[in-house]
Design an enzyme around this catalytic site. Structure first.
Site, PDB file in Angstrom:
ATOM      1  N   ASP A 148       0.820  -1.209   0.000  1.00 46.88           N
ATOM      2  CA  ASP A 148       0.000   0.000   0.000  1.00 46.88           C
ATOM      3  C   ASP A 148       0.857   1.264   0.000  1.00 46.88           C
ATOM      4  OD1 ASP A 148      -2.030  -1.842   0.363  1.00 46.88           O
ATOM      5  OD2 ASP A 148      -2.980  -0.738   2.002  1.00 46.88           O
ATOM      6  N   ASP A 149       0.214   2.378  -0.365  1.00 45.03           N
ATOM      7  CA  ASP A 149       0.678   3.747  -0.123  1.00 45.03           C
ATOM      8  C   ASP A 149       1.755   4.239  -1.076  1.00 45.03           C
ATOM      9  OD1 ASP A 149      -1.106   3.628   1.928  1.00 45.03           O
ATOM     10  OD2 ASP A 149       0.357   3.638   3.547  1.00 45.03           O
ATOM     11  N   HIS A 198      -5.946   3.396  -4.223  1.00 45.63           N
ATOM     12  CA  HIS A 198      -5.913   3.497  -2.759  1.00 45.63           C
ATOM     13  C   HIS A 198      -6.391   4.883  -2.311  1.00 45.63           C
ATOM     14  CE1 HIS A 198      -4.927   1.831   1.072  1.00 45.63           C
ATOM     15  NE2 HIS A 198      -3.846   2.557   1.303  1.00 45.63           N
ATOM     16  N   HIS A 202      -6.022   9.349   1.102  1.00 45.15           N
ATOM     17  CA  HIS A 202      -5.763   8.380   2.160  1.00 45.15           C
ATOM     18  C   HIS A 202      -6.360   8.792   3.503  1.00 45.15           C
ATOM     19  CE1 HIS A 202      -3.693   5.443   4.713  1.00 45.15           C
ATOM     20  NE2 HIS A 202      -3.415   4.767   3.613  1.00 45.15           N
ATOM     21  N   HIS A 309       3.414  -2.403   3.338  1.00 44.45           N
ATOM     22  CA  HIS A 309       3.440  -1.067   2.761  1.00 44.45           C
ATOM     23  C   HIS A 309       4.745  -0.721   2.045  1.00 44.45           C
ATOM     24  CE1 HIS A 309       0.171  -0.815   5.686  1.00 44.45           C
ATOM     25  NE2 HIS A 309      -0.274   0.235   5.010  1.00 44.45           N
TER      26      HIS A 309
END
Length: 413
Positions: A148-149, A198, A202, A309
């Site tokens: 993620d991210d 995503h 966020h 991540h």
């Protein structure tokens, strides 16, 4: 109150970097994705650069790193929302706020009327028109491998390592990051990684109004010239809610945009190490426990997904450190889309993923446009790359300081 990964302090820094990036204040000139991928100095990696297609299109996006709303002059977005909104339940209300503060929220967890994952880990919607979330992998002894991210500006050493291992993953990209670091995003897709959305900024999705939740997904992944489409030329058909915060109202919005919801079963909690809420040893223990489950037969009939991540030096370093152990513990490590035999990962038809059987037989990419169109076997475990590990030890930490210094200088003058 549980703060988001991007706390107000981090968001302010990210917004500052975006300001540097897109207000014609550029510390260097980036010429190509290939040149970006060759940079080994993390400070240089994370120095803002000019990319004309993004700069020229910024008026069509919300402010980078700020919670999204539909732009008043965006007719296409307004019309799309008008169509989608008819299928969004109006009897499910926002939970708390977008920062995860639910102190004033009463919710019946026992009956869980909204299938609110954050409170109940519910993945089978109460609304029959909605598909179940993806939380596990149908293939036995298999890990759905992803991060993620991203894209993280200092990820070259990490991506070099994945490339050396011929390992593809599912990358859940944040829209603001894609516009901040377009060449880094390009590298991911060109090297055969699957790209999923995503959100734009966020935040906790169930805290948004329905219209603003739509904007968080629309400006991240929708086909009309928005972030991923603008930079990568593809429109994702999958997304992951930040913190897993999703309910049937948010699922309905994602479904209206053609996005499949992907959650996870296990959490490494690697993202919390930077906040001091968890120690590195605890993160390692979470990895070790996950690996132990693979060894004791937990995943013999159905594979699994663990949340990890591309967020910072620690998360990427830990991924490199544990990669050989995961390879030894699981029979296969594959992108989530591959594990689902989802050969058409995007709205566009000029890109495909291999089937699961093709991937595990060695064809890890099919018709992707990148340089990693390799058919090297992905089945055996290999040793860590010492060069990648050494480079990772200097990634986000030093580069973040460099960006802060540059931002202060720009604002001062």
């Amino acid at each position: 109150m549980r703060l988001p990964v991007f706390s107000p302090k981090f968001t302010a820094i990210a917004a500052l970097v975006g300001l540097i990036n897109f207000n014609s204040v550029h510390a260097r000139t980036a010429t190509s994705e290939g040149d970006e991928a060759q940079i080994t100095d993390p400070v240089e990696e994370c120095t803002a650069y000019y990319y004309a297609p993004v700069t020229d299109a910024l008026d069509g996006f919300p402010t980078i790193w700020q919670p999204a709303s539909i732009l008043s002059n965006d007719t296409e977005a307004l019309n799309t929302w008008a169509n989608i909104s008819q299928s969004v339940p109006t009897n499910i209300y926002p939970h708390g706020d977008i920062y995860g503060d639910w102190n004033d929220t009463s919710y019946n967890v026992a009956s869980d009327p909204d299938c609110w994952w954050t409170k109940s880990l519910c993945t089978t919607p109460k609304l029959s028109s909605l598909p179940a979330d993806i939380a596990s992998i149908p293939e036995p002894e298999t890990m759905g491998y992803g991060f993620d991210d991203g894209p993280n500006c200092s990820h070259n050493a990490f991506y070099d390592y994945l490339l050396e291992q011929n390992q593809k993953a599912t990358m859940f990209f944040i829209g603001s990051n894609v516009l901040d670091w377009p060449y880094e995003a390009m590298r991911a897709i060109d090297e055969g990684h699957e790209i999923c959305a995503h959100t734009w900024s966020h935040h906790y999705m169930t805290g948004f109004s329905s219209e603003d939740a739509f904007a968080e997904l629309y400006y991240k992944s929708c086909i009309q010239m928005k972030a991923i489409k603008l930079v990568l030329g593809v429109t994702p058909t999958c997304w992951r809610p930040p913190f897993g915060d999703v309910d049937d109202r948010i699922r309905a919005i994602a479904e209206g945009l053609g996005l499949q919801t992907i959650i996870w079963q296990y959490d490494s909690f690697d993202w919390e190490e930077q906040s001091g809420n968890i120690t590195a040893a605890q993160v390692y223990a979470n990895y070790d426990n996950f690996i132990a489950k693979a060894g004791n037969g937990t995943f013999d009939s159905e594979g699994s997904i663990m949340l990890t991540h591309e967020l910072n030096n620690f998360t990427m370093q830990t991924a490199v450190t544990y990669y050989p152990k995961l390879k030894d513990a699981f029979k296969y490590l594959v992108p989530v889309g591959v594990a689902l035999n989802k050969t058409q990962p995007y709205v566009e038809t000029n890109y495909s993923l291999p089937t699961f059987s093709e991937y595990v037989a060695g064809t890890t990419t099919t018709n992707s446009s990148g340089s990693s169109n390799s058919t090297t076997s992905s089945g055996s475990s290999t040793s860590q790359s010492s060069s990648a590990i050494a480079a990772l030890s200097h990634t986000m930490d030093s580069s973040l300081l460099a960006m802060i210094f540059l931002g202060i200088f720009v604002l001062a003058v």
